[in-house]
Design an enzyme around this catalytic site. Sequence first.
Site, PDB file in Angstrom:
ATOM      1  N   ARG A   1      -1.762  31.897  58.265  1.00 14.30           N
ATOM      2  CA  ARG A   1      -0.989  33.102  57.987  1.00 14.30           C
ATOM      3  C   ARG A   1      -0.305  32.922  56.637  1.00 14.30           C
ATOM      4  NH1 ARG A   1       4.090  33.588  61.350  1.00 14.30           N
ATOM      5  NH2 ARG A   1       5.040  33.099  59.355  1.00 14.30           N
TER       6      ARG A   1
ATOM      7  N   HIS B   1       5.491  36.481  59.332  1.00 16.34           N
ATOM      8  CA  HIS B   1       4.997  37.041  60.584  1.00 16.34           C
ATOM      9  C   HIS B   1       4.816  38.550  60.429  1.00 16.34           C
ATOM     10  CE1 HIS B   1       4.707  38.138  64.795  1.00 16.34           C
ATOM     11  NE2 HIS B   1       5.759  38.916  64.645  1.00 16.34           N
TER      12      HIS B   1
ATOM     13  N   TYR C   1      11.600  28.518  57.086  1.00 21.62           N
ATOM     14  CA  TYR C   1      11.038  27.465  57.949  1.00 21.62           C
ATOM     15  C   TYR C   1       9.744  26.856  57.403  1.00 21.62           C
ATOM     16  CZ  TYR C   1       8.376  31.592  59.442  1.00 21.62           C
ATOM     17  OH  TYR C   1       7.609  32.723  59.452  1.00 21.62           O
TER      18      TYR C   1
END
Lengths: 325, 377
Positions: B272, B276, B285
């Site tokens: 990815r 998100h 993160y």
Amino acid sequence: MTQMNMVQAINDALRIAMRKDERVVVMGEDVGKVGGVFRVTSGLYDEFGDARVVDTPLSEGGIIGAAVGMALYGMIPVPEIQFSDFIWPAYDQIVSEVAKYRYRSGGEYTSKMVIRTPVGGGIRGGHYHSQHPEAQFIHVAGLKVVCPSNPYDAKGMLLASIADPDPVLFFEPKRVYRAAKGDVPEGEYTVPLESAAVVREGRHVTVIAYGAMLYEALDAAQKAAEQGIEAEVVDLRTLWPVDIETIIASVKRTGRLIIVHEAPKTCGFGSELVSLVCEKAFYHLEAPPVRVTGYDTPFPYTLEMEYLPLSHRILPAILDTARAV
Amino acid sequence: MTSAAHESIYTAALSDDDVVRVLGPDGSLDARNDPGLSPEEVVHLYRHMVLTRLVDDRLVTLQRQGRIGFHIGSLGEEAAIIGSAYALRKQDWLFPCYREFGAALLRGMQLERYIDNMFGNANDPVKGRQMPDHYTCKAAQFGSVSSPIGTQITQAVGFAWAAKIQKRDLVALTYFGEGATSSNEFHNGLNFAGVFKAPTVFLCRNNGWAISVPTERQTASRTFAEKGVAYGVPGVRVDGNDLFAVIAVTRDAIRRASAGEGPTLIEAITYRMGGHSTSDDPTRYRDKSLLDPWADRDPLARIKRYLDKQGWFTEAEEQKLRTEIDARLRDVVEAAEKTPAPSLESMFDDVYASLPWHLREQRAEVLAGPRAPSAHH
């Protein structure tokens, strides 16, 4: 006409629906060879075979999730949840998917199915075989929720549910599965959903009940009559969308309201019914509405007959409410 | 688990011998699994991957400009999504997660309707009832997007199972991320499909992250594909950034399902590259350096290298394609933005097949009442 109990009447309805329409599929835990733990699906496996009467793996979420897919394909699944106490693993599928499909897809897809599940206490089943969780499903937009009390209604309402375009949660009051007997016509007929029945007329107080508690309400009404109080007893039959006209018409006649249900009192369906009556018939009320319900405890085993809103608790509520000034 | 440790596990996975790969770094194809695409097919799919990426890019911009509320994209995962969708036969069905608009468009969803969904306007296929990227397209045999994780997995199984009961040759493919392998529905779906040999293809896009949670917090298994073993469902791992390999393994899974050999779990290893969704900030993160090796494996760049080598798509054609998409997107977005909101009454439609008394009452109440002060529309 044939004398049947509720188990036989529901079985008869399933057989008729499956003979008429090969899209109807019964699925669930133990519904096949053994015919269900209450024998409601007895004989269907032999007649319709393994592809249409399916013993599934032991997972309620899987049963309902797969049933959604079948419904999207165009089948009419009639999944059974063996006890309504075990429905919660399927709650996400029922709430987020079954109830929402038509709306969330702009009407492109529907997830039409009839989820059958036994409900209620008084069978020495303890906490996990006794609950009556209608409120959690009524609160979810998109479901129809029904709970017949007798064989005639059970057969006619199950056939109506299978024919209905919307998903239906079909609660079967297992305490009266075999105890409730009556004449049932042979062949196909339907009892319309969203229609309550006034099963005893009376002018002093309206008592609303459904499922197994209907018989407790009728018993209490009979005893009240012996003391000169005439209670009108309404069998809701369909819990949601509820037959508001029948309720309001009765309350306008009697001016007094008692609601009986097995489920816990707080945020129970009775709360909604009282609100509706207050909104629509407040000035006809001559006494505070009363709820006679299960308590806000987990369902107890040994003391279940104290927990349930049986006739001995309904009778004083009728007398007090009728005499209140 | 540190980011560095995450990356080492992850790159190790990609270099494992059991990962099917067709398109080599030098632009050559491994004949063992080559799906045998024609030049026209490769160009068609490349064009579609570029469209998907440019749509993604535009939607992120529109969200940043406050013109749409949300987007959840497929940056870096285009080969896994478009390759698998392309492998489907005409009669097959797709049960999406929420990151597969590229598959919907490939299967025939109109770009206009997809963009209408981004604006929740009156032409939105779901009538403004769901947030952006939660649409449906029955005409494209594409299911309905919902947010709860994994719910589509058992539904795909039930759909395929129903087709099998009715003796139709039809396969249902369902998408989900590796995070969904932790959900009830993943296990229910694989178990039911295994038991009933439902003709289902489970396509797990292992993109490394479930929002902020890395793969090693989803499972202690070495791979996601091996989770099929417990259910009697064969698992296969594929380089998810290799269009050719994805098509080859998905076709094989469809062939197996169609032949009555049962379901397959495909783990498409990809990454990815974005957050998100537009609501996520991955810098909180994920170290940016983690993206570097994956930039080298960019699925579009890999196909482009192959096309260059073959001489099937010139730089002029590339520029023309991008200009055309850009212009088309501008027009489509402009039209969608001008389209009014769904009618107030429509809020109450489709809860049931017909309107019950309580919704009639509530509809009348809304129509007679005051309007919200700062409505989105």
